[in-house]
Design a protein around this motif. Structure first.
Motif, mmCIF file in Angstrom:
data_model
loop_
_atom_site.group_PDB
_atom_site.id
_atom_site.type_symbol
_atom_site.label_atom_id
_atom_site.label_comp_id
_atom_site.label_asym_id
_atom_site.label_seq_id
_atom_site.Cartn_x
_atom_site.Cartn_y
_atom_site.Cartn_z
ATOM 1 N N MET A 1 -2.075 -7.966 -1.464
ATOM 2 C CA MET A 1 -1.182 -7.296 -2.554
ATOM 3 C C MET A 1 -1.415 -5.488 -1.503
ATOM 4 O O MET A 1 -2.708 -5.618 -1.133
ATOM 5 C CB MET A 1 -2.205 -6.844 -4.271
ATOM 6 N N GLY A 2 -0.815 -4.444 -2.024
ATOM 7 C CA GLY A 2 -0.731 -3.272 -1.133
ATOM 8 C C GLY A 2 -0.285 -2.634 0.199
ATOM 9 O O GLY A 2 0.598 -1.944 0.358
ATOM 10 N N GLY A 3 0.082 -3.652 0.942
ATOM 11 C CA GLY A 3 0.639 -4.550 2.131
ATOM 12 C C GLY A 3 -0.144 -3.300 3.058
ATOM 13 O O GLY A 3 -0.741 -2.128 3.189
ATOM 14 N N ASP A 4 0.703 -2.403 3.807
ATOM 15 C CA ASP A 4 0.335 -2.098 5.033
ATOM 16 C C ASP A 4 0.297 -0.423 4.641
ATOM 17 O O ASP A 4 -0.769 0.118 4.856
ATOM 18 C CB ASP A 4 1.457 -1.465 6.538
ATOM 19 N N CYS A 5 1.142 -0.019 4.199
ATOM 20 C CA CYS A 5 0.537 1.462 3.487
ATOM 21 C C CYS A 5 -0.346 1.674 3.113
ATOM 22 O O CYS A 5 -0.932 2.797 3.049
ATOM 23 C CB CYS A 5 2.224 1.970 2.737
ATOM 24 N N LEU A 6 -1.087 0.754 1.750
ATOM 25 C CA LEU A 6 -1.590 1.239 1.546
ATOM 26 C C LEU A 6 -3.851 1.000 2.089
ATOM 27 O O LEU A 6 -4.723 1.904 2.209
ATOM 28 C CB LEU A 6 -1.868 0.293 0.454
ATOM 29 N N ASN A 7 -3.184 0.052 2.431
ATOM 30 C CA ASN A 7 -4.170 -0.764 3.837
ATOM 31 C C ASN A 7 -4.629 0.047 4.707
ATOM 32 O O ASN A 7 -5.588 0.025 5.152
ATOM 33 C CB ASN A 7 -4.149 -2.214 3.066
ATOM 34 N N VAL A 8 -3.636 -0.117 5.640
ATOM 35 C CA VAL A 8 -3.980 0.662 7.100
ATOM 36 C C VAL A 8 -3.261 1.766 7.400
ATOM 37 O O VAL A 8 -2.880 2.649 8.458
ATOM 38 C CB VAL A 8 -3.613 -0.654 7.810
ATOM 39 N N GLY A 9 -1.844 2.082 6.867
ATOM 40 C CA GLY A 9 -1.176 3.039 6.743
ATOM 41 C C GLY A 9 -0.971 4.570 6.426
ATOM 42 O O GLY A 9 -2.041 4.949 6.775
ATOM 43 N N CYS A 10 0.209 5.042 5.717
ATOM 44 C CA CYS A 10 0.786 5.565 4.858
ATOM 45 C C CYS A 10 -0.890 6.523 4.151
ATOM 46 O O CYS A 10 -1.491 7.607 4.825
ATOM 47 C CB CYS A 10 1.295 5.806 4.203
ATOM 48 N N VAL A 11 -1.061 5.924 3.283
ATOM 49 C CA VAL A 11 -2.680 6.125 2.188
ATOM 50 C C VAL A 11 -3.714 6.829 3.168
ATOM 51 O O VAL A 11 -3.798 7.807 2.859
ATOM 52 C CB VAL A 11 -2.909 5.046 0.652
ATOM 53 N N PRO A 12 -4.349 5.784 4.033
ATOM 54 C CA PRO A 12 -5.383 6.234 5.061
ATOM 55 C C PRO A 12 -5.468 6.974 5.482
ATOM 56 O O PRO A 12 -6.175 8.204 5.921
ATOM 57 C CB PRO A 12 -5.486 4.519 5.243
ATOM 58 N N SER A 13 -4.168 6.963 6.257
ATOM 59 C CA SER A 13 -3.923 7.988 7.201
ATOM 60 C C SER A 13 -3.807 9.414 6.880
ATOM 61 O O SER A 13 -4.583 10.495 7.153
ATOM 62 C CB SER A 13 -2.467 8.198 8.101
ATOM 63 N N LYS A 14 -2.612 9.988 5.421
ATOM 64 C CA LYS A 14 -2.686 10.926 5.412
ATOM 65 C C LYS A 14 -3.849 11.703 4.355
ATOM 66 O O LYS A 14 -3.787 12.688 4.651
ATOM 67 C CB LYS A 14 -1.050 10.788 4.343
ATOM 68 N N THR A 15 -4.418 11.001 4.474
ATOM 69 C CA THR A 15 -5.684 11.082 2.932
ATOM 70 C C THR A 15 -7.358 11.662 4.095
ATOM 71 O O THR A 15 -7.344 12.344 3.811
ATOM 72 C CB THR A 15 -6.295 10.333 2.058
ATOM 73 N N LEU A 16 -7.461 10.979 5.425
ATOM 74 C CA LEU A 16 -8.104 11.574 6.420
ATOM 75 C C LEU A 16 -7.334 12.175 6.815
ATOM 76 O O LEU A 16 -8.288 13.671 6.849
ATOM 77 C CB LEU A 16 -8.452 10.538 7.343
ATOM 78 N N LEU A 17 -6.555 12.481 6.775
ATOM 79 C CA LEU A 17 -5.595 13.995 7.405
ATOM 80 C C LEU A 17 -6.292 15.286 6.689
ATOM 81 O O LEU A 17 -6.436 15.869 7.408
ATOM 82 C CB LEU A 17 -4.725 14.028 8.021
ATOM 83 N N ALA A 18 -5.940 14.861 5.175
ATOM 84 C CA ALA A 18 -6.215 15.998 4.062
ATOM 85 C C ALA A 18 -7.442 16.590 4.293
ATOM 86 O O ALA A 18 -7.737 17.152 3.907
ATOM 87 C CB ALA A 18 -5.164 15.444 3.116
ATOM 88 N N LEU A 58 0.955 -15.864 -4.014
ATOM 89 C CA LEU A 58 0.317 -15.274 -2.594
ATOM 90 C C LEU A 58 0.747 -16.192 -1.405
ATOM 91 O O LEU A 58 0.275 -17.573 -1.660
ATOM 92 C CB LEU A 58 -1.416 -15.219 -2.694
ATOM 93 N N GLY A 59 0.865 -15.969 -0.432
ATOM 94 C CA GLY A 59 0.670 -16.601 0.963
ATOM 95 C C GLY A 59 0.913 -15.670 2.020
ATOM 96 O O GLY A 59 0.205 -14.591 2.358
ATOM 97 N N ARG A 60 0.344 -16.530 3.541
ATOM 98 C CA ARG A 60 0.299 -15.735 4.199
ATOM 99 C C ARG A 60 1.600 -15.104 5.485
ATOM 100 O O ARG A 60 2.419 -15.002 4.639
ATOM 101 C CB ARG A 60 0.205 -17.065 5.693
ATOM 102 N N GLU A 61 1.057 -13.715 6.011
ATOM 103 C CA GLU A 61 1.795 -13.133 6.091
ATOM 104 C C GLU A 61 3.022 -13.891 7.342
ATOM 105 O O GLU A 61 2.137 -15.321 8.153
ATOM 106 C CB GLU A 61 1.548 -12.115 7.465
ATOM 107 N N PHE A 62 4.266 -14.063 7.471
ATOM 108 C CA PHE A 62 5.282 -14.407 8.325
ATOM 109 C C PHE A 62 5.048 -13.758 9.874
ATOM 110 O O PHE A 62 5.237 -13.172 10.326
ATOM 111 C CB PHE A 62 6.740 -13.908 8.069
ATOM 112 N N GLN A 63 4.705 -14.909 10.579
ATOM 113 C CA GLN A 63 4.782 -15.087 11.975
ATOM 114 C C GLN A 63 5.919 -15.512 12.649
ATOM 115 O O GLN A 63 5.702 -17.106 12.462
ATOM 116 C CB GLN A 63 3.807 -15.593 13.014
ATOM 117 N N GLN A 64 6.396 -15.204 13.479
ATOM 118 C CA GLN A 64 8.209 -15.557 14.135
ATOM 119 C C GLN A 64 6.863 -16.530 15.134
ATOM 120 O O GLN A 64 6.702 -15.951 15.749
ATOM 121 C CB GLN A 64 9.209 -14.931 14.171
ATOM 122 N N CYS A 65 7.357 -17.523 15.190
ATOM 123 C CA CYS A 65 7.305 -18.095 16.448
ATOM 124 C C CYS A 65 7.491 -17.763 17.677
ATOM 125 O O CYS A 65 9.304 -17.676 17.738
ATOM 126 C CB CYS A 65 7.829 -19.852 16.877
#
Length: 66
Positions: A1-18, A58-65
């Motif tokens: 849960m949370g996805g990229d924004c929470l885990n590695v994107g928007c939230v961490p990067s903006k919090t770190l910069l601030a 819950l499942g795995r991330e879709f990976q295109q062949c």
């Protein structure tokens, strides 16, 4: 849960910069990032959604062949 924004994107990067702009050392800034992610993650958890009556699958991330 949370996805990229929470885990590695928007939230961490903006919090770190601030935090760094606010004068925190890198170590303290990273503590702040972890605290903010933990606080937000509670609102984006499997438990919260299932308590609200949402079926969560819950499942795995879709990976295109290739």
């Amino acid at each position: 849960m949370g996805g990229d924004c929470l885990n590695v994107g928007c939230v961490p990067s903006k919090t770190l910069l601030a935090a760094v702009r606010g004068g925190l050392t890198f170590a303290l800034a990273m503590q702040r990032v972890r605290a903010v992610r933990a606080r937000i993650a509670r609102h984006d958890s499997v438990e919260r959604y299932t308590q609200a009556g949402v079926d969560v699958f819950l499942g795995r991330e879709f990976q295109q062949c290739a």
